[in-house]
Design a protein around this motif. Structure first.
Motif, PDB file in Angstrom:
ATOM      1  N   VAL B  18      39.153   5.259  20.199  1.00  0.00           N
ATOM      2  CA  VAL B  18      37.867   4.853  19.610  1.00  0.00           C
ATOM      3  C   VAL B  18      37.637   3.360  19.841  1.00  0.00           C
ATOM      4  O   VAL B  18      38.490   2.539  19.516  1.00  0.00           O
ATOM      5  N   ALA B  20      36.055   0.916  18.176  1.00  0.00           N
ATOM      6  CA  ALA B  20      35.456   0.805  16.844  1.00  0.00           C
ATOM      7  C   ALA B  20      34.492  -0.373  16.755  1.00  0.00           C
ATOM      8  O   ALA B  20      33.451  -0.285  16.120  1.00  0.00           O
ATOM      9  N   THR B  39      25.507   3.016  10.193  1.00  0.00           N
ATOM     10  CA  THR B  39      25.891   4.373   9.789  1.00  0.00           C
ATOM     11  C   THR B  39      27.393   4.459   9.522  1.00  0.00           C
ATOM     12  O   THR B  39      28.143   3.547   9.868  1.00  0.00           O
ATOM     13  N   GLY B  41      31.100   5.012  10.103  1.00  0.00           N
ATOM     14  CA  GLY B  41      31.887   4.914  11.317  1.00  0.00           C
ATOM     15  C   GLY B  41      31.329   3.926  12.328  1.00  0.00           C
ATOM     16  O   GLY B  41      31.786   3.870  13.465  1.00  0.00           O
ATOM     17  N   GLY B  43      31.703   0.790  12.326  1.00  0.00           N
ATOM     18  CA  GLY B  43      32.662  -0.275  12.597  1.00  0.00           C
ATOM     19  C   GLY B  43      32.566  -1.454  11.649  1.00  0.00           C
ATOM     20  O   GLY B  43      33.205  -2.486  11.867  1.00  0.00           O
ATOM     21  N   THR B  46      35.840  -2.365   9.908  1.00  0.00           N
ATOM     22  CA  THR B  46      36.757  -2.910  10.904  1.00  0.00           C
ATOM     23  C   THR B  46      36.450  -4.381  11.170  1.00  0.00           C
ATOM     24  O   THR B  46      37.364  -5.186  11.356  1.00  0.00           O
ATOM     25  N   GLN B  87      37.143  -1.357   0.813  1.00  0.00           N
ATOM     26  CA  GLN B  87      36.235  -0.233   0.618  1.00  0.00           C
ATOM     27  C   GLN B  87      36.810   0.757  -0.392  1.00  0.00           C
ATOM     28  O   GLN B  87      36.105   1.242  -1.268  1.00  0.00           O
ATOM     29  N   HIS B 213      25.501   0.430   1.806  1.00  0.00           N
ATOM     30  CA  HIS B 213      24.667   1.528   2.288  1.00  0.00           C
ATOM     31  C   HIS B 213      23.335   1.570   1.560  1.00  0.00           C
ATOM     32  O   HIS B 213      22.339   2.014   2.105  1.00  0.00           O
TER      33      HIS B 213
HETATM   34  N1  ATP Z   1      43.170   2.396  11.592  1.00  0.00           N
HETATM   35  C1  ATP Z   1      42.362   3.111  12.384  1.00  0.00           C
HETATM   36  N2  ATP Z   1      42.880   3.818  13.421  1.00  0.00           N
HETATM   37  C2  ATP Z   1      42.075   4.530  14.245  1.00  0.00           C
HETATM   38  N3  ATP Z   1      40.749   4.588  14.106  1.00  0.00           N
HETATM   39  C3  ATP Z   1      40.164   3.912  13.098  1.00  0.00           C
HETATM   40  C4  ATP Z   1      40.941   3.142  12.179  1.00  0.00           C
HETATM   41  N4  ATP Z   1      40.110   2.582  11.275  1.00  0.00           N
HETATM   42  C5  ATP Z   1      38.880   2.988  11.604  1.00  0.00           C
HETATM   43  N5  ATP Z   1      38.899   3.781  12.697  1.00  0.00           N
HETATM   44  C6  ATP Z   1      37.735   4.355  13.370  1.00  0.00           C
HETATM   45  O1  ATP Z   1      36.912   3.287  13.752  1.00  0.00           O
HETATM   46  C7  ATP Z   1      35.563   3.606  13.551  1.00  0.00           C
HETATM   47  C8  ATP Z   1      34.920   2.561  12.674  1.00  0.00           C
HETATM   48  O2  ATP Z   1      35.455   2.634  11.380  1.00  0.00           O
HETATM   49  P1  ATP Z   1      34.983   1.724  10.177  1.00  0.00           P
HETATM   50  O3  ATP Z   1      35.809   2.073   9.023  1.00  0.00           O
HETATM   51  O4  ATP Z   1      34.990   0.315  10.611  1.00  0.00           O
HETATM   52  O5  ATP Z   1      33.492   2.209   9.956  1.00  0.00           O
HETATM   53  P2  ATP Z   1      32.470   1.788   8.813  1.00  0.00           P
HETATM   54  O6  ATP Z   1      31.288   1.271   9.490  1.00  0.00           O
HETATM   55  O7  ATP Z   1      33.120   0.914   7.827  1.00  0.00           O
HETATM   56  O8  ATP Z   1      32.136   3.201   8.182  1.00  0.00           O
HETATM   57  P3  ATP Z   1      31.911   3.612   6.659  1.00  0.00           P
HETATM   58  O9  ATP Z   1      30.492   3.356   6.362  1.00  0.00           O
HETATM   59  O10 ATP Z   1      32.227   5.053   6.639  1.00  0.00           O
HETATM   60  O11 ATP Z   1      32.833   2.798   5.843  1.00  0.00           O
HETATM   61  C9  ATP Z   1      35.537   5.001  12.963  1.00  0.00           C
HETATM   62  O12 ATP Z   1      35.281   5.907  14.012  1.00  0.00           O
HETATM   63  C10 ATP Z   1      36.916   5.201  12.427  1.00  0.00           C
HETATM   64  O13 ATP Z   1      37.282   6.546  12.510  1.00  0.00           O
END
Ligand code: ATP
Ligand code: MG
Lengths: 366, 263
Positions: B18, B20, B39, B41, B43, B46, B87, B213
Motif C-alpha cells: 500500500v 499510504a 476518506t 484509508g 492516509g 499515517t 485515533q 470526519h
Molecule cells: N501499519 C500499517 N501497515 C500496513 N498498512 C497500513 C498501516 N497503517 C495504515 N495502513 C494502510 O495505509 C492506508 C492509510 O491508512 P491511514 O490510517 O493513514 O488512513 P486514514 O486516512 O487515517 O483513515 P481513517 O479515516 O480510517 O482513519 C490504509 O490503506 C491502511 O490500511
C-alpha cells in the motif's frame, strides 16, 4: 456509605501484612531461637529480592527472569570483599593478590557489590533490552545460565563449583530489617517520581509514552540497573546469612522462588513483595515439618518427597489463573500508608488488572 | 506573513503493498488551526504518525521550526514541541487522570535520580511545577474534577478530552489531533469545538492540525484545510475554497448529497 469488604479494609490489610510479621519478629526475639531468627532474616531478604524484581517486571513491564543472576553477583562480590586475606588464600587458588588483600566491613562491601552488579546490569541491559516480552524473558534466563557458568569456571575468583564459605553471619535481624525498609522506601520514592511514572507509562503504552517524550531505552535501562542493584543487596545479605555459597544456588530454583514471590505478592506493587516473601519464606518451613510424614486422625501419612515444591507450584498456578495481579494488585497500601498520606485514600478504589499476563502483552503495536 | 512552523516535503509512506502516503507537501504557519480531511484509508493518520515520529517515513523530509527533525525519534520530537493524540485512545488506563497528565508535564524534568533520592530543592520544585501544569491542562479541558479517577473509568468522551489535556501539558508548539471528536455525541463534539477555540485563543503561538470526519467541526474551526485521497494531497485551501471545489466534492464529499445539503 459504600460498604467495604473486610479484605479491602486498609486497617485489616495493614494488620495482616505489616503487623503479623512484626509480631512474629517479637516472638522470635523473645524465644531467641536461632532457627526462628534465621527464618525471619530470610523473610526480610526475600522482601528485598521480590521488591527489586517488581520494579522491572511489574512496574516497567520488562519481564526479567534474571534476578538470581544479580543475586549471585551480589553474593559473590560481597563475600569476596568481606572474607579475610588468609581465608581467601587457603580456599581459593591463585586469587589475584590485590583482590585477596582487600577486606572491607560488611556494609561497604555490600554497597560495592551492589554497584558492581548494577554496572554489569548496565552492560547486559544495553545489549538485551531491545528485546521485548517473552523474548526478553528467555534472554534474561539465558543470562542466569551465563552468570552461573562464569562463576563455575572463574576458579581463581570464585573457587568454581565448590563455592565460597566462611563468611561471618553479618545478616542479623536488625540489619536485614533496616535494609528491607530502606529498599522499599527507595524503590517507592522512585516509583512516585518522574522516573517511576515514566516506567509505568512504558508498561501501559510504549507509543503513548514516546509521544510524551519518554525515552524507551534510558528508562528501561535505569529500571534494570536499579533492580540489579537491590537484587545484589539481597544476594549479599543472603550470602552472609547462609555463610556458604555455590553457583548452583543461584540457578533456576532461585529464579523461580523470586519470581513466585513477586507474582504471588503482586508484581505491580512494591509492597506486594511483603506478602509474597512471607508466603515463600514461611510456608516451605511449615511444610518441611510435614514432608517427613505425619499422623492425621490416627492415619499414618507417609513421607512425601518434594511436598514443598508441589504445594508452591500449585499455589503459583492457582494464582495465575484466579488472581493474576497477585495479593496486592497494583496498590501500594502498605508503603503509602507508612510514607504518604495522600495516596492512602486511593485504597477504596477499584483495582485494575496489571498482572503477570500483562507483562507478556507488552508488544509494540505499530 | 506568519512564520512557518512545520513544512513537509515529498513525505511518503510505502507499506507492504500500500502506498499510504504519496509525496505530499504541507506548510503550516505558526498559530493557526489546520484541518486534514479525506476518506477512510486516505492516509491522514499515517501523515500524523510520520510527523510525530511514530513511524519512519519511506521518503521525504520534515522541517519543524526550520530544523530537519528526520533524525529525532518520537520522544525527541515531543521534547522539540510536537504533541499528538491517537485515533484509538492511548491513555495510561490504570493510572489516575492526574497521573496521566503529570506523566506528560514532567517532560521538562531536569532533576536526576540522586537529587530525587536526596529530596533536593530542585526535585521538590519541579514536582510541584509538574502537578501545577497538569492541573492547568485539566482545567483547560474542563475535567479537573475527575483528577482522582482512574482514566479508564471515565466516560469515553472525557477520555478523549483527557488525551488532549495530556498533550497540552507538554506545552507543545504543534498539536496534532487525530479525530478528536470520534465517538463523541453531538453535544460533546460541540463542546470540544468550543474548547479547541479556547485553546487557540489562549495559546496564540500554538499551531493545531486536526483530522476530522465531521465537516461541521472542520469548517467551524479551521482556517485552512488539506484534503487527501488515496495517499495524495488532492486539494488545499480555505474552508470556502474547499467547499466550492468540484474535485473535492467528487472525491470526498460524495457529490450529490452534499449539493443537496447546500441548496
Ligand atoms: N501499519 C500499517 N501497515 C500496513 N498498512 C497500513 C498501516 N497503517 C495504515 N495502513 C494502510 O495505509 C492506508 C492509510 O491508512 P491511514 O490510517 O493513514 O488512513 P486514514 O486516512 O487515517 O483513515 P481513517 O479515516 O480510517 O482513519 C490504509 O490503506 C491502511 O490500511
Ligand atoms: Mg486515521
Amino acid at each position: 456509605m459504600e460498604k467495604v469488604k473486610l479484605r479491602n479494609n486498609p486497617l485489616f490489610r495493614f494488620l495482616a501484612v505489616v503487623l503479623l510479621p512484626l509480631l512474629a519478629l517479637l516472638l522470635a526475639a523473645f524465644t531467641g531461637g536461632s532457627y526462628y531468627e534465621s527464618v525471619l532474616v530470610l523473610f526480610f531478604i526475600n522482601i528485598i529480592l521480590a521488591a527489586s524484581l517488581n520494579l522491572t517486571n511489574g512496574i516497567t513491564g520488562i519481564f526479567s527472569l534474571g534476578q538470581a543472576g544479580f543475586m549471585a553477583l551480589g553474593a559473590y562480590a560481597s563475600s569476596i570483599l568481606t572474607l579475610s586475606e588468609k581465608t581467601k588464600n587457603t580456599m581459593v587458588r591463585n586469587m589475584p593478590e590485590w583482590l585477596a588483600k582487600i577486606q572491607l566491613p560488611f556494609i561497604p562491601a555490600l554497597i560495592v557489590a551492589a554497584v558492581f552488579s548494577m554496572l554489569i546490569a548496565g552492560l547486559i541491559g544495553f545489549a538485551i533490552l531491545r528485546a521485548r516480552g517473552h523474548y526478553l524473558a528467555v534472554i534474561t534466563l539465558g543470562m542466569v545460565i551465563v552468570i552461573k557458568s562464569v562463576l563455575d569456571n572463574a576458579n581463581n575468583l570464585t573457587n568454581g563449583s565448590r563455592g565460597l564459605s566462611g563468611m561471618a553471619r553479618y545478616s542479623t535481624l536488625p540489619v536485614v530489617v533496616i535494609a528491607a525498609l530502606l529498599t522499599l522506601f527507595i524503590l517507592y520514592r522512585i516509583r512516585i517520581s518522574a522516573f517511576g511514572r515514566a516506567m509505568i507509562a512504558l508498561r501501559e503504552d510504549e507509543d503513548a509514552a514516546a509521544s510524551l517524550g519518554i525515552n524507551y531505552s534510558t528508562i528501561r535501562l535505569m529500571s534494570f540497573m536499579i533492580s540489579a542493584f537491590f537484587g545484589a543487596v539481597g544476594g549479599g545479605l543472603w550470602a552472609h546469612l547462609q555463610r556458604t555459597i555455590a553457583p548452583s544456588l543461584f540457578y533456576f530454583n532461585e529464579t523461580f522462588i523470586i519470581l513466585e514471590m513477586s507474582v504471588l505478592g503482586g508484581m505491580a506493587s512494591l509492597s506486594g513483595a511483603i506478602p509474597g516473601a512471607a508466603i515463600l519464606t514461611f510456608v516451605p518451613q511449615i511444610l518441611a515439618n510435614f514432608s517427613t510424614g505425619f499422623t492425621l486422625f490416627g492415619i499414618q501419612i507417609p513421607q512425601i518427597n518434594g511436598l514443598t515444591n508441589i504445594v508452591m507450584s500449585v499455589l503459583f498456578i492457582v494464582t495465575i489463573i484466579f488472581r493474576k495481579q497477585g495479593i496486592a494488585g497494583n496498590s501500594e497500601y502498605i508503603v503509602s500508608s507508612l510514607f504518604d498520606r495522600q495516596t492512602y485514600t486511593g485504597l477504596f478504589k477499584k483495582e485494575t488488572y496489571t498482572g503477570f499476563a500483562d507483562a507478556f502483552r507488552r508488544k509494540k503495536s505499530a | 506573513m506568519a512564520e512557518t512552523i512545520l513544512s513537509v516535503r515529498n513525505l511518503t509512506q510505502q507499506f507492504k503493498g500500500v502506498l499510504a502516503v504519496d509525496h505530499i507537501r504541507m506548510d503550516l504557519e505558526k498559530g493557526s488551526i489546520y484541518g486534514l480531511i479525506g476518506t477512510n484509508g486516505a492516509g491522514k493518520s499515517t501523515v500524523i504518525n510520520m510527523i510525530s515520529g511514530s513511524i519512519p517515513p519511506t521518503e521525504g523530509e520534515i522541517l519543524f521550526g526550520g530544523k530537519d527533525i528526520g533524525k529525532l525519534d518520537a520522544a525527541g520530537r515531543a521534547k522539540a514541541g510536537i504533541a499528538r493524540t491517537f485515533q484509538n485512545l492511548r491513555l495510561f488506563s490504570g493510572q489516575t487522570v492526574l497521573d496521566n497528565v503529570i506523566t506528560a508535564s514532567q517532560i521538562t524534568r531536569k532533576y536526576n535520580l540522586l537529587e530525587m533520592l536526596a529530596c533536593m530543592p530542585r526535585y521538590r520544585r519541579e514536582e510541584k511545577d509538574f502537578s501545577e501544569r497538569a492541573k492547568d491542562a485539566l482545567r483547560i479541558m474542563d475535567i479537573e474534577r475527575y483528577e482522582d479517577f482512574q482514566a479508564d473509568n471515565l466516560p469515553y468522551g472525557l477520555q478523549r478530552r483527557l488525551e488532549i489535556a495530556r498533550c497540552l501539558a507538554i506545552r507543545p508548539k504543534l498539536l496534532l489531533l487525530d479525530e478528536p471528536a470520534a465517538g463523541m455525541n453531538p453535544h460533546e463534539s460541540l463542546k470540544l469545538v468550543d474548547d479547541i477555540r479556547v485553546i487557540h485563543r489562549t495559546h496564540p503561538e500554538m499551531t493545531i492540525l486536526l483530522i476530522e470526519h465531521d465537516m461541521k467541526v472542520v469548517m467551524n474551526l479551521c482556517g485552512y484545510i488539506f484534503v487527501m485521497a488515496s495517499g495524495r494531497m488532492i486539494a488545499e485551501g480555505t474552508p470556502k475554497q474547499i467547499y466550492d471545489s468540484e474535485e473535492v466534492i467528487s472525491a470526498y464529499l460524495g457529490g450529490i448529497v452534499h449539493r443537496k445539503e447546500r441548496a
